[in-house]
Design an enzyme around this catalytic site. Sequence first.
Site, PDB file in Angstrom:
ATOM      1  N   ARG A  54       0.848  -1.185   0.000  1.00 12.10           N
ATOM      2  CA  ARG A  54       0.000   0.000   0.000  1.00 12.10           C
ATOM      3  C   ARG A  54       0.889   1.243   0.000  1.00 12.10           C
ATOM      4  O   ARG A  54       1.873   1.301   0.740  1.00 12.10           O
ATOM      5  CB  ARG A  54      -0.912   0.042   1.235  1.00 12.10           C
ATOM      6  CG  ARG A  54      -2.037  -0.968   1.241  1.00 12.10           C
ATOM      7  CD  ARG A  54      -3.094  -0.641   0.196  1.00 12.10           C
ATOM      8  NE  ARG A  54      -4.235  -1.544   0.280  1.00 12.10           N
ATOM      9  CZ  ARG A  54      -4.329  -2.686  -0.374  1.00 12.10           C
ATOM     10  NH1 ARG A  54      -3.317  -3.084  -1.152  1.00 12.10           N
ATOM     11  NH2 ARG A  54      -5.397  -3.444  -0.265  1.00 12.10           N
ATOM     12  N   ARG A  59       0.994  12.416   6.081  1.00 10.22           N
ATOM     13  CA  ARG A  59       0.568  13.805   6.272  1.00 10.22           C
ATOM     14  C   ARG A  59       0.772  14.286   7.702  1.00 10.22           C
ATOM     15  O   ARG A  59       0.928  15.459   7.956  1.00 10.22           O
ATOM     16  CB  ARG A  59      -0.913  13.904   5.890  1.00 10.22           C
ATOM     17  CG  ARG A  59      -1.540  15.253   6.072  1.00 10.22           C
ATOM     18  CD  ARG A  59      -1.201  16.206   4.949  1.00 10.22           C
ATOM     19  NE  ARG A  59      -2.093  17.355   4.993  1.00 10.22           N
ATOM     20  CZ  ARG A  59      -1.675  18.613   5.077  1.00 10.22           C
ATOM     21  NH1 ARG A  59      -0.389  18.881   5.097  1.00 10.22           N
ATOM     22  NH2 ARG A  59      -2.537  19.603   5.119  1.00 10.22           N
ATOM     23  N   ALA A  99      -6.391  26.418  10.524  1.00 12.82           N
ATOM     24  CA  ALA A  99      -5.824  25.081  10.708  1.00 12.82           C
ATOM     25  C   ALA A  99      -4.327  25.097  10.483  1.00 12.82           C
ATOM     26  O   ALA A  99      -3.792  25.985   9.809  1.00 12.82           O
ATOM     27  CB  ALA A  99      -6.475  24.092   9.738  1.00 12.82           C
ATOM     28  N   SER A 136      -8.661  10.132   6.002  1.00 16.47           N
ATOM     29  CA  SER A 136      -8.947   9.137   4.964  1.00 16.47           C
ATOM     30  C   SER A 136      -7.975   7.988   5.153  1.00 16.47           C
ATOM     31  O   SER A 136      -6.992   7.853   4.412  1.00 16.47           O
ATOM     32  CB  SER A 136      -8.796   9.754   3.567  1.00 16.47           C
ATOM     33  OG  SER A 136      -9.150   8.828   2.563  1.00 16.47           O
ATOM     34  N   GLY A 138      -7.660   4.975   4.515  1.00 18.30           N
ATOM     35  CA  GLY A 138      -7.315   4.008   3.481  1.00 18.30           C
ATOM     36  C   GLY A 138      -6.072   4.403   2.704  1.00 18.30           C
ATOM     37  O   GLY A 138      -5.464   3.565   2.037  1.00 18.30           O
ATOM     38  N   GLU A 165       5.121  30.929   3.578  1.00 21.56           N
ATOM     39  CA  GLU A 165       4.396  29.675   3.352  1.00 21.56           C
ATOM     40  C   GLU A 165       3.365  29.820   2.234  1.00 21.56           C
ATOM     41  O   GLU A 165       2.517  28.964   2.041  1.00 21.56           O
ATOM     42  CB  GLU A 165       3.720  29.214   4.648  1.00 21.56           C
ATOM     43  CG  GLU A 165       4.713  28.826   5.742  1.00 21.56           C
ATOM     44  CD  GLU A 165       4.036  28.264   6.981  1.00 21.56           C
ATOM     45  OE1 GLU A 165       2.794  28.053   6.944  1.00 21.56           O
ATOM     46  OE2 GLU A 165       4.737  28.036   7.975  1.00 21.56           O
TER      47      GLU A 165
END
Length: 211
Positions: A54, A59, A99, A136, A138, A165
Amino acid sequence: MNTQPKNQLAAPEYSGADVEIVDNKRVFDGFFAVDKLTLRHKRFDGSWSGPFTRELFERGEAVCVLLYDPQRDCVVLAEQFRPGALADERSPWLLELVAGMVEAGESYQQVAERETEEEAGCQFYQLIPICNYWVSPGGTSERVQLYCGLIDSQGVAGIHGLEDENEDIRLHTLSFPQAYQAVESGCINNAATIMALQWLKIHHSELSGAE
């Protein structure tokens, strides 16, 4: 005769100990990173799967904060460009929560404080945990800690973000009914913001007018 299904959620049957990482190779290391894992894991019948591969988008952890002014019953949202939303039918400029990513040695609250200052130019006086969720799982390791930060929105406006940034963030102040209508209409269409505003909908009566 009791035909009720057994509670399968009381305790997980398997844990990380039931996974074997056979190999882990970093195949891309840029602004983000991608690892190629070869692994096997315990199956529900008690046997082990064969090895399989996989790709995992590494992240890390993020913190998202819904800025809410209970005295004025409004929320402050950030509008910014998102390359992942280039195919969005409306626009790749999305309305989002403030965020940021968790850096080494930082607590979630420290990230919340830093990002609220950098992206909105203000400070919250109370930080309320909402939930912690996998984005997520997966395909990515990203996990988000979601908060509601209570603020005084007086004077909170303008364009913010860090130049180094490439951040270009425009603030929008919406009444809570306007913000929730934007969720229902699909104008707000990213997961963290939807989840936070739905949480606020549930807790709205108890937070409105909170000191």
